[in-house]
Design an enzyme around this catalytic site. Sequence first.
Site, PDB file in Angstrom:
ATOM      1  N   CYS A 170      -1.340   7.030  -0.940  1.00  0.00           N
ATOM      2  CA  CYS A 170      -2.659   6.810  -1.531  1.00  0.00           C
ATOM      3  C   CYS A 170      -3.759   7.432  -0.652  1.00  0.00           C
ATOM      4  O   CYS A 170      -3.884   8.644  -0.590  1.00  0.00           O
ATOM      5  CB  CYS A 170      -2.900   5.316  -1.774  1.00  0.00           C
ATOM      6  SG  CYS A 170      -4.307   4.969  -2.861  1.00  0.00           S
ATOM      7  N   TYR A 171      -4.544   6.621   0.067  1.00  0.00           N
ATOM      8  CA  TYR A 171      -5.560   7.182   0.966  1.00  0.00           C
ATOM      9  C   TYR A 171      -4.904   8.150   1.957  1.00  0.00           C
ATOM     10  O   TYR A 171      -5.507   9.140   2.367  1.00  0.00           O
ATOM     11  CB  TYR A 171      -6.283   6.058   1.710  1.00  0.00           C
ATOM     12  CG  TYR A 171      -7.363   6.531   2.652  1.00  0.00           C
ATOM     13  CD1 TYR A 171      -8.686   6.635   2.235  1.00  0.00           C
ATOM     14  CD2 TYR A 171      -7.062   6.877   3.978  1.00  0.00           C
ATOM     15  CE1 TYR A 171      -9.679   7.072   3.095  1.00  0.00           C
ATOM     16  CE2 TYR A 171      -8.052   7.324   4.849  1.00  0.00           C
ATOM     17  CZ  TYR A 171      -9.355   7.415   4.401  1.00  0.00           C
ATOM     18  OH  TYR A 171     -10.336   7.855   5.266  1.00  0.00           O
ATOM     19  N   GLU A 188       5.489   0.860  -2.002  1.00  0.00           N
ATOM     20  CA  GLU A 188       5.814  -0.398  -1.311  1.00  0.00           C
ATOM     21  C   GLU A 188       5.709  -1.624  -2.195  1.00  0.00           C
ATOM     22  O   GLU A 188       6.282  -2.674  -1.873  1.00  0.00           O
ATOM     23  CB  GLU A 188       4.914  -0.561  -0.075  1.00  0.00           C
ATOM     24  CG  GLU A 188       3.443  -0.840  -0.354  1.00  0.00           C
ATOM     25  CD  GLU A 188       2.600   0.408  -0.525  1.00  0.00           C
ATOM     26  OE1 GLU A 188       1.378   0.332  -0.292  1.00  0.00           O
ATOM     27  OE2 GLU A 188       3.162   1.453  -0.909  1.00  0.00           O
ATOM     28  N   HIS A 196       1.770   3.711  -4.893  1.00  0.00           N
ATOM     29  CA  HIS A 196       2.192   2.763  -3.845  1.00  0.00           C
ATOM     30  C   HIS A 196       3.671   2.416  -4.009  1.00  0.00           C
ATOM     31  O   HIS A 196       4.025   1.515  -4.782  1.00  0.00           O
ATOM     32  CB  HIS A 196       1.343   1.499  -3.899  1.00  0.00           C
ATOM     33  CG  HIS A 196      -0.056   1.686  -3.423  1.00  0.00           C
ATOM     34  ND1 HIS A 196      -0.416   1.549  -2.100  1.00  0.00           N
ATOM     35  CD2 HIS A 196      -1.179   2.036  -4.079  1.00  0.00           C
ATOM     36  CE1 HIS A 196      -1.707   1.789  -1.970  1.00  0.00           C
ATOM     37  NE2 HIS A 196      -2.197   2.089  -3.157  1.00  0.00           N
ATOM     38  N   GLY A 224      -6.066   2.666   1.576  1.00  0.00           N
ATOM     39  CA  GLY A 224      -7.285   2.093   2.137  1.00  0.00           C
ATOM     40  C   GLY A 224      -8.398   2.112   1.119  1.00  0.00           C
ATOM     41  O   GLY A 224      -8.350   2.858   0.126  1.00  0.00           O
ATOM     42  N   LYS A 279       7.534 -14.407   7.597  1.00  0.00           N
ATOM     43  CA  LYS A 279       8.155 -15.727   7.526  1.00  0.00           C
ATOM     44  C   LYS A 279       9.661 -15.661   7.264  1.00  0.00           C
ATOM     45  O   LYS A 279      10.436 -16.365   7.913  1.00  0.00           O
ATOM     46  CB  LYS A 279       7.468 -16.551   6.443  1.00  0.00           C
ATOM     47  CG  LYS A 279       8.061 -17.930   6.216  1.00  0.00           C
ATOM     48  CD  LYS A 279       7.721 -18.902   7.326  1.00  0.00           C
ATOM     49  CE  LYS A 279       6.280 -19.336   7.218  1.00  0.00           C
ATOM     50  NZ  LYS A 279       5.947 -20.409   8.180  1.00  0.00           N
ATOM     51  N   ASP A 325       7.553 -21.888  12.169  1.00  0.00           N
ATOM     52  CA  ASP A 325       7.096 -20.853  13.102  1.00  0.00           C
ATOM     53  C   ASP A 325       7.098 -21.332  14.550  1.00  0.00           C
ATOM     54  O   ASP A 325       7.692 -20.703  15.424  1.00  0.00           O
ATOM     55  CB  ASP A 325       5.694 -20.375  12.718  1.00  0.00           C
ATOM     56  CG  ASP A 325       5.594 -20.023  11.251  1.00  0.00           C
ATOM     57  OD1 ASP A 325       6.630 -19.698  10.649  1.00  0.00           O
ATOM     58  OD2 ASP A 325       4.481 -20.079  10.700  1.00  0.00           O
TER      59      ASP A 325
END
Length: 516
Positions: free
Chosen positions: A82-83, A171, A169, A55, A372, A227
Amino acid sequence: METSSIVILDFGSQYTQLIARRIREQNVFSVVLPCTASLEEVQAQRPLGIILSGGPCSVYDADAPPADPRVLELGLPVLGICYGLQFITHHLGGKVRSAEKREYGHAEVMVEDAGNALFTNVPPSVNVWMSHGDEALELPPGFHRTAKTANAVAGIANPERRIWAVQFHPEVKHTAHGTDLLRNFVFNICDAKPEWTPELFIQSTVAAIREKVGDGQAICALSGGVDSSVAAVLVHRAIGDQLTCVFVDNGVLRLNEFEKVQQNLRGKLGLNLVAVDASKRFLDKLAGVTDPEAKRKIIGNEFIAVFDDEAHRIAQQTGGVDWLVQGTLYPDVIESSSVKGPSQTIKSHHNVGGLPEDMKLKLIEPLRDLFKDEVRRIGADLGMPQDILQRQPFPGPGLAVRILGEITPERVALLQEADDIVVDEIKKAGLYQQIWQSFAVLLPVKSVGVMGDQRTYAYTCAIRAVHSDDGMTADWVPLPYDVLKKISSRIVNEVRGINRVVYDITSKPPGTIEWE
């Protein structure tokens, strides 16, 4: 959906959705909740573990995100990122301070606790992605350091309390072995099972829609894109003839789109489709409007107004309509949210922003938890044709967000022709399915040119092509020069009113995929 999950509490990081994606790629369901979610909301997701995201704030700020620190006392495995590491440190008795040396970008991390369950299969030295200005100065009681950089603490743990945290991070793709680290948390620490599959999603979603709608009637807002088409087929499988699909010409569709979409949806998908030409209605509302957010809100409101009108008409035939189906995706929801919980608002989306408060129809958004690529996998399992599933994304507000400045019928026609040339040449080059999006943008800029020894003064057209996995981040595509040459030559020769073509080489971030 009756399945266990990994709950991600969002403290405002632009990377939060990547955490969810990386976990779902392991066939484990993950859900993002704002950090302000109550303990009851967290527990309602049947969590096997909790991840605290990064964050932009500092834990010692007066306006730091007001998360409930009791999430650390649930007895569930917790991973701070992180945060999230700083939140754990701050609330469990350690100290966080502004770092003397900030770390943004690549950094080398040395693993000090190789036996730690979180670092299984992670080498002792690994290149990671950092993005922090604060650091843990003192660890909470019972915690030990598991990794470090040359400047700061990079990992901490208290296995007895089932709490782990990293300052980097895992991710993002820039972090080597980041997926291994997340897999360690999800499978080795949380003991999750890879049971979340498209088949399970379809079964549970169809059952939930069927129960929710009952004997009611629904209309589906169809754009003809991936979608809304997948949403329509999914809902149709649940309630059959109780669903009427509505496709609206909003005046800013692509060239011949109104006719092509009808052929696809009726002929290939067998949907009950009502086509409404409301182009004049939309263009009248957009006349003189140049602000991008205003365009999106106008189109969003007008869409709902049109659907409301159609619902009344359909209601006279069916005895009433209660539900509106939309193809809202997870990135739409996230980008339309605001910080102090979810991530910062980038832009509103027509199907999640600007809805009238007195809207009479209740919403069904069966895809709002999906990305997606997940939607395409669901569509394939539903048996939908590949030529529909592999269509490049097209924004809900259509060409309105690709026409910078005022929208007029004449400028729409210019962009329709230019965009059609871009798509045609991209397909001829065999690149269409390799590229996330490729399109033209009409700029409110005129320049001098020369054609046939005569002076011209006409518009400039920008070409945009990007690679992406999910629309959250994107890199510009280095299109072959011969393809760019053909596109440019055709546009300036075939589209009267455009005499200059430029190529956009901006990635996301710092730009967005669409220009508005």
